[in-house]
Motif scaffolding. Sequence first.
Motif, PDB file in Angstrom:
ATOM      1  N   ALA A  32      15.631  17.274  -5.378  1.00  0.00           N
ATOM      2  CA  ALA A  32      16.928  17.594  -5.990  1.00  0.00           C
ATOM      3  C   ALA A  32      17.902  16.424  -5.917  1.00  0.00           C
ATOM      4  CB  ALA A  32      17.520  18.817  -5.293  1.00  0.00           C
ATOM      5  N   THR A  33      17.776  15.553  -4.897  1.00  0.00           N
ATOM      6  CA  THR A  33      18.691  14.414  -4.798  1.00  0.00           C
ATOM      7  C   THR A  33      18.491  13.441  -5.956  1.00  0.00           C
ATOM      8  OG1 THR A  33      17.151  13.136  -3.409  1.00  0.00           O
ATOM      9  CG2 THR A  33      18.702  14.595  -2.288  1.00  0.00           C
ATOM     10  N   PHE A  34      17.261  13.272  -6.370  1.00  0.00           N
ATOM     11  CA  PHE A  34      16.952  12.402  -7.511  1.00  0.00           C
ATOM     12  C   PHE A  34      17.529  13.005  -8.795  1.00  0.00           C
ATOM     13  CE2 PHE A  34      14.287  10.463 -10.783  1.00  0.00           C
ATOM     14  CZ  PHE A  34      14.175   9.143 -10.345  1.00  0.00           C
ATOM     15  N   ARG A 132       2.554   4.722   1.224  1.00  0.00           N
ATOM     16  CA  ARG A 132       3.548   5.589   0.595  1.00  0.00           C
ATOM     17  C   ARG A 132       4.316   4.806  -0.464  1.00  0.00           C
ATOM     18  NH1 ARG A 132       0.400   8.020   2.870  1.00  0.00           N
ATOM     19  NH2 ARG A 132       0.648   9.628   4.454  1.00  0.00           N
ATOM     20  N   CYS A 133       4.439   5.402  -1.643  1.00  0.00           N
ATOM     21  CA  CYS A 133       5.072   4.751  -2.790  1.00  0.00           C
ATOM     22  C   CYS A 133       6.368   5.481  -3.125  1.00  0.00           C
ATOM     23  CB  CYS A 133       4.109   4.783  -3.981  1.00  0.00           C
ATOM     24  SG  CYS A 133       4.640   3.781  -5.378  1.00  0.00           S
ATOM     25  N   LEU A 134       7.462   4.723  -3.276  1.00  0.00           N
ATOM     26  CA  LEU A 134       8.790   5.312  -3.469  1.00  0.00           C
ATOM     27  C   LEU A 134       9.386   4.916  -4.817  1.00  0.00           C
ATOM     28  CD1 LEU A 134      10.335   4.705   0.063  1.00  0.00           C
ATOM     29  CD2 LEU A 134       9.751   6.912  -0.929  1.00  0.00           C
ATOM     30  N   LEU A 135      10.098   5.877  -5.413  1.00  0.00           N
ATOM     31  CA  LEU A 135      10.842   5.653  -6.647  1.00  0.00           C
ATOM     32  C   LEU A 135      12.266   6.158  -6.433  1.00  0.00           C
ATOM     33  CD1 LEU A 135      10.653   4.878  -9.746  1.00  0.00           C
ATOM     34  CD2 LEU A 135      10.286   7.318 -10.156  1.00  0.00           C
ATOM     35  N   TYR A 136      13.259   5.369  -6.835  1.00  0.00           N
ATOM     36  CA  TYR A 136      14.654   5.797  -6.713  1.00  0.00           C
ATOM     37  C   TYR A 136      15.443   5.287  -7.917  1.00  0.00           C
ATOM     38  CZ  TYR A 136      15.367   1.018  -4.953  1.00  0.00           C
ATOM     39  OH  TYR A 136      15.396  -0.348  -4.824  1.00  0.00           O
ATOM     40  N   LEU A 137      16.651   5.763  -8.037  1.00  0.00           N
ATOM     41  CA  LEU A 137      17.531   5.357  -9.136  1.00  0.00           C
ATOM     42  C   LEU A 137      18.562   4.360  -8.625  1.00  0.00           C
ATOM     43  CD1 LEU A 137      18.220   8.728 -11.007  1.00  0.00           C
ATOM     44  CD2 LEU A 137      16.848   6.807 -11.824  1.00  0.00           C
ATOM     45  N   HIS A 138      18.628   3.211  -9.278  1.00  0.00           N
ATOM     46  CA  HIS A 138      19.700   2.257  -9.024  1.00  0.00           C
ATOM     47  C   HIS A 138      20.677   2.389 -10.187  1.00  0.00           C
ATOM     48  CE1 HIS A 138      21.814  -1.272  -7.690  1.00  0.00           C
ATOM     49  NE2 HIS A 138      21.654  -1.849  -8.881  1.00  0.00           N
ATOM     50  N   LYS A 139      21.752   3.153  -9.941  1.00  0.00           N
ATOM     51  CA  LYS A 139      22.666   3.571 -11.012  1.00  0.00           C
ATOM     52  C   LYS A 139      21.874   4.397 -12.024  1.00  0.00           C
ATOM     53  CE  LYS A 139      25.872  -0.247 -10.315  1.00  0.00           C
ATOM     54  NZ  LYS A 139      26.582  -1.385 -10.913  1.00  0.00           N
ATOM     55  N   ALA A 140      21.671   3.879 -13.231  1.00  0.00           N
ATOM     56  CA  ALA A 140      20.935   4.651 -14.232  1.00  0.00           C
ATOM     57  C   ALA A 140      19.521   4.130 -14.439  1.00  0.00           C
ATOM     58  CB  ALA A 140      21.688   4.631 -15.559  1.00  0.00           C
ATOM     59  N   THR A 141      19.079   3.233 -13.545  1.00  0.00           N
ATOM     60  CA  THR A 141      17.797   2.563 -13.744  1.00  0.00           C
ATOM     61  C   THR A 141      16.774   3.000 -12.703  1.00  0.00           C
ATOM     62  OG1 THR A 141      18.990   0.624 -14.574  1.00  0.00           O
ATOM     63  CG2 THR A 141      16.665   0.330 -13.981  1.00  0.00           C
ATOM     64  N   PRO A 142      15.606   3.480 -13.122  1.00  0.00           N
ATOM     65  CA  PRO A 142      14.539   3.792 -12.151  1.00  0.00           C
ATOM     66  C   PRO A 142      13.987   2.501 -11.542  1.00  0.00           C
ATOM     67  CG  PRO A 142      14.134   4.839 -14.283  1.00  0.00           C
ATOM     68  CD  PRO A 142      15.213   3.844 -14.490  1.00  0.00           C
ATOM     69  N   VAL A 143      13.717   2.537 -10.243  1.00  0.00           N
ATOM     70  CA  VAL A 143      13.171   1.372  -9.544  1.00  0.00           C
ATOM     71  C   VAL A 143      12.000   1.831  -8.683  1.00  0.00           C
ATOM     72  CG1 VAL A 143      13.613  -0.468  -7.883  1.00  0.00           C
ATOM     73  CG2 VAL A 143      15.409   0.220  -9.486  1.00  0.00           C
ATOM     74  N   LEU A 144      10.849   1.229  -8.939  1.00  0.00           N
ATOM     75  CA  LEU A 144       9.679   1.480  -8.092  1.00  0.00           C
ATOM     76  C   LEU A 144       9.723   0.475  -6.953  1.00  0.00           C
ATOM     77  CD1 LEU A 144       7.052   3.195  -7.865  1.00  0.00           C
ATOM     78  CD2 LEU A 144       5.879   1.330  -9.046  1.00  0.00           C
ATOM     79  N   GLU A 145       9.895   0.973  -5.741  1.00  0.00           N
ATOM     80  CA  GLU A 145      10.099   0.083  -4.591  1.00  0.00           C
ATOM     81  C   GLU A 145       8.843  -0.718  -4.286  1.00  0.00           C
ATOM     82  OE1 GLU A 145      12.701   1.250  -1.139  1.00  0.00           O
ATOM     83  OE2 GLU A 145      10.760   1.281  -0.144  1.00  0.00           O
ATOM     84  N   ALA A 146       9.041  -1.972  -3.925  1.00  0.00           N
ATOM     85  CA  ALA A 146       7.923  -2.843  -3.535  1.00  0.00           C
ATOM     86  C   ALA A 146       7.239  -2.275  -2.288  1.00  0.00           C
ATOM     87  CB  ALA A 146       8.435  -4.245  -3.272  1.00  0.00           C
ATOM     88  N   PRO A 147       5.980  -2.611  -2.069  1.00  0.00           N
ATOM     89  CA  PRO A 147       5.266  -2.094  -0.896  1.00  0.00           C
ATOM     90  C   PRO A 147       6.007  -2.385   0.400  1.00  0.00           C
ATOM     91  CG  PRO A 147       3.753  -3.204  -2.376  1.00  0.00           C
ATOM     92  CD  PRO A 147       5.110  -3.453  -2.911  1.00  0.00           C
ATOM     93  N   SER A 148       6.034  -1.423   1.291  1.00  0.00           N
ATOM     94  CA  SER A 148       6.722  -1.568   2.574  1.00  0.00           C
ATOM     95  C   SER A 148       5.949  -2.514   3.491  1.00  0.00           C
ATOM     96  CB  SER A 148       6.876  -0.204   3.237  1.00  0.00           C
ATOM     97  OG  SER A 148       5.597   0.316   3.566  1.00  0.00           O
ATOM     98  N   ASP A 149       6.610  -2.918   4.589  1.00  0.00           N
ATOM     99  CA  ASP A 149       5.950  -3.790   5.569  1.00  0.00           C
ATOM    100  C   ASP A 149       4.725  -3.111   6.177  1.00  0.00           C
ATOM    101  OD1 ASP A 149       7.824  -5.751   5.130  1.00  0.00           O
ATOM    102  OD2 ASP A 149       9.108  -5.162   6.812  1.00  0.00           O
ATOM    103  N   ALA A 150       4.828  -1.795   6.382  1.00  0.00           N
ATOM    104  CA  ALA A 150       3.693  -1.063   6.953  1.00  0.00           C
ATOM    105  C   ALA A 150       2.481  -1.117   6.025  1.00  0.00           C
ATOM    106  CB  ALA A 150       4.084   0.388   7.216  1.00  0.00           C
ATOM    107  N   SER A 151       2.711  -0.986   4.732  1.00  0.00           N
ATOM    108  CA  SER A 151       1.614  -1.045   3.752  1.00  0.00           C
ATOM    109  C   SER A 151       1.015  -2.449   3.695  1.00  0.00           C
ATOM    110  CB  SER A 151       2.117  -0.643   2.367  1.00  0.00           C
ATOM    111  OG  SER A 151       2.510   0.708   2.341  1.00  0.00           O
ATOM    112  N   LYS A 152       1.876  -3.477   3.715  1.00  0.00           N
ATOM    113  CA  LYS A 152       1.384  -4.860   3.658  1.00  0.00           C
ATOM    114  C   LYS A 152       0.565  -5.214   4.904  1.00  0.00           C
ATOM    115  CE  LYS A 152       5.184  -6.643   0.822  1.00  0.00           C
ATOM    116  NZ  LYS A 152       6.390  -7.515   0.797  1.00  0.00           N
ATOM    117  N   LYS A 153       1.057  -4.799   6.074  1.00  0.00           N
ATOM    118  CA  LYS A 153       0.331  -5.088   7.312  1.00  0.00           C
ATOM    119  C   LYS A 153      -1.023  -4.404   7.331  1.00  0.00           C
ATOM    120  CE  LYS A 153       4.376  -5.907  10.267  1.00  0.00           C
ATOM    121  NZ  LYS A 153       5.196  -5.384  11.381  1.00  0.00           N
TER     122      LYS A 153
END
Length: 242
Positions: A32-34, A132-153
């Motif tokens: 619902a926050t999205f 884990r893959c994250l998607l969020y809104l930056h103002k009106a733009t969807p942004v698929l977040e880059a891989p986290s440090d945990a995923s890279k390690k």
Amino acid sequence: MKISRFKKSHKTLAFFTTHFDYREPYQVLIDATFCQAALQHKIGIDEQIKKYFQCNVKLLTTQCVILEAEALGAPLLGALSIVKQFYVHKCGHEGKPVAAAQCLKSMTKDNRYIVATQDRLLQASLRKVPGRCLLYLHKATPVLEAPSDASKKWVQKKAKNLMLGQHEQKIEYMKEKQGLKPAEPVKPKKVKGPKNPNPLSCKKSKKANKPSLQQVEQTTQLKAKRKRIKIPEHVKAALGSK
């Protein structure tokens, strides 16, 4: 959408596809926050996400997300009407609903979902878990977040273990090729000793066949009895008269 943004999203998707088995159609779990952020910036979620990914995506939510939005009442009425438009995925909490954040975390344990949320605490929790893959809104733009440090390690550790295994195999191959590999110790042959004779083919020992004293006496008595001659009475009388 700008080419640079498309390249970034495509690179991130390729990372999760290669290392964590994400596949099309990509499943996007929306809370619902999205939906609230999309309503504030007056964007259509379905249209913007499909345009952003430029591939097959499936938009999902859960019963727990809907029930939590209903419980929060008037502030989320608009977000509630939006989130109800998506396909409701079974989350395993039917009849016993939990908090939306807890529900989404449990959904990502054994499955590959892109989680679309503006919840900072949920985002921070998911970043700590590899894959884990994250998607969020930056103002009106969807942004698929880059891989986290945990995923890279996790990926680096996996690649390192793979390289070490290949390196060890290569070293063993080179040793064997150059004749440097130590020969395997030869197992000593078992010395076969004389076999025991077959008891059925053996003659009985003389000692075993030698009769006992009691048997000799019994045999002698039997022989003596056999040698006795019975003399008729008339012969005895005639002999006596002579």
